[in-house]
Design a protein around this motif. Structure first.
Motif: not given
Ligand code: SF4
Ligand code: SF4
Length: 352
Positions: A245-251, A283, A303, A333-335, A337
């Motif tokens: 998780c990049l903690t980007c907050g996209n989700c 996030f 998370y 989610c760029p990763a 997840i």
């Molecule tokens: S979008 Fe993915 S990478 Fe970004 S905060 Fe949410 S779970 Fe983490």
């Protein structure tokens, strides 16, 4: 009331809503995605466009037909109209303080997928506001990241629409079975060119939506998610997620039910100031800032907070899950997840 509209009938429906003074918002193709924007006519709908989704993956694709609702959830949700990303609260100048005007148009949302229908109800329970007129589009083609069936939110529209459309294209033509859910919906349908629905029309629509229920790309594990999350507060699995998780907050931004905000003040050199509210995310490191520091400093704790709230403590706060299974958080989610996989991993970690 059940009638069948063709594309001209759908166009007339949009025209009638506009005549009634409503701002009609629906899906359009923009910036290589199916986004949401004001519709002038049915010609603005993304005819012949579908989507391809996966973890961390979203692409529009050309369809073999001219379906206008042949796509699953896009990057935007109806949240941005009911709970705008930024909203002025109060301003001040040399003459004093001024409360911001709350400008909420009479919206008609057209093409609302069943998962989003559920999300609108959940969100309005929290943020309130004027109820939109809703024309739902029942799902006949779920996406790869959809799991509405396992959340009880699709692919058939729940009972919260004014009109529900089920699109079908076959040798008999391109048409929409339209079912009214309210008196206002029935009155509107009576104003547009349509023919009475036959038992065959209804049976085909039910068959298409029923088949879609088995074709969602994912499913949540069948167990009490609230209890699962409550039992796993100290699971080592959170560290494993935090490694990705990049903690980007996209989700949280794409989620149709995440509603958290921060309040910020801005000033200019002329003595004007404004206090506004903007979307925030659990996030963000300073989201949990209390006196002296942030409470959730690690990615693992953030998370865990998001997923535990979404699937668990929403039940305690609002009497319902915070997740409708739209799959946006997986696609964007760029990763890559996947909340369904993380729930399954927590459940697997409990096996003896
Ligand atoms: S979008 Fe993915 S990478 Fe970004 S905060 Fe949410 S779970 Fe983490
Ligand atoms: S948590 Fe993910 S799947 Fe559930 S409603 Fe939010 S964006 Fe959709």
């Amino acid at each position: 009331m059940q009638v069948v509209l063709d594309l001209d009938g759908l166009d007339a429906l949009i025209g009638a809503l506009r005549q009634d003074g409503r701002v009609v918002v629906g899906p359009v193709l923009r910036d290589d995605a199916i986004t949401l924007a004001e519709l002038g006519s049915a010609a603005d709908l993304p005819s012949g466009w579908g989507v391809e989704t996966g973890p961390g993956h979203y692409r529009v694709r050309r369809r073999q037909d001219t379906a206008v609702f042949g796509h699953s959830a896009g990057p935007q949700s109806w949240k941005r109209f009911l709970h705008p990303p930024r909203r002025a609260l109060i301003s001040s100048d040399r003459n004093g303080f001024h409360a911001a005007e709350v400008d909420s148009p009479a919206y008609a949302f057209l093409g609302v997928r069943p998962c989003d229908l559920a999300a609108i109800a959940k969100l309005r329970q929290i943020v309130g506001g004027r109820a939109p007129f809703v024309v739902a589009a029942q799902c006949t083609e779920p996406g790869e990241v959809c799991f509405c069936t396992s959340m009880g939110c699709g692919p058939a529209a729940g009972p919260r629409y004014d009109i529900a459309l089920t699109e079908r294209i076959d040798s008999a033509g391109h048409r929409f079975l339209a079912t009214s859910g309210t008196e206002e919906g029935a009155e509107l349908l009576a104003r547009v060119p349509a023919r009475a629905a036959s038992p065959d029309d209804v049976a085909l629509a039910e068959q298409d939506v029923g088949a879609a229920a088995n074709r969602t790309g994912r499913a949540m594990p069948e167990l009490d998610l609230r209890d699962l999350l409550a039992r796993n507060r100290d699971s080592s699995h959170w560290e494993a997620v935090a490694e990705r998780c990049l903690t980007c907050g996209n989700c949280t931004m794409v989620c149709p039910t995440c509603f958290c905000v921060s309040v910020e003040d801005t000033t200019d050199l002329d003595g004007n100031a404004e206090r506004s509210q903007r979307w925030a995310s659990c996030f963000e490191i300073d989201f949990s800032y209390l006196h002296g520091g942030a409470v959730r400093t690690s990615g693992a704790s953030r998370y865990r907070q998001w997923m535990t709230h979404k699937l668990g403590t929403w039940h305690d706060q609002f009497g319902t899950s915070g997740c409708v299974g739209c799959g946006r958080c997986i696609a964007w989610c760029p990763a890559g997840i996947d909340i369904t996989e993380e729930a399954a991993a927590l459940a697997a970690g409990e096996q003896p």
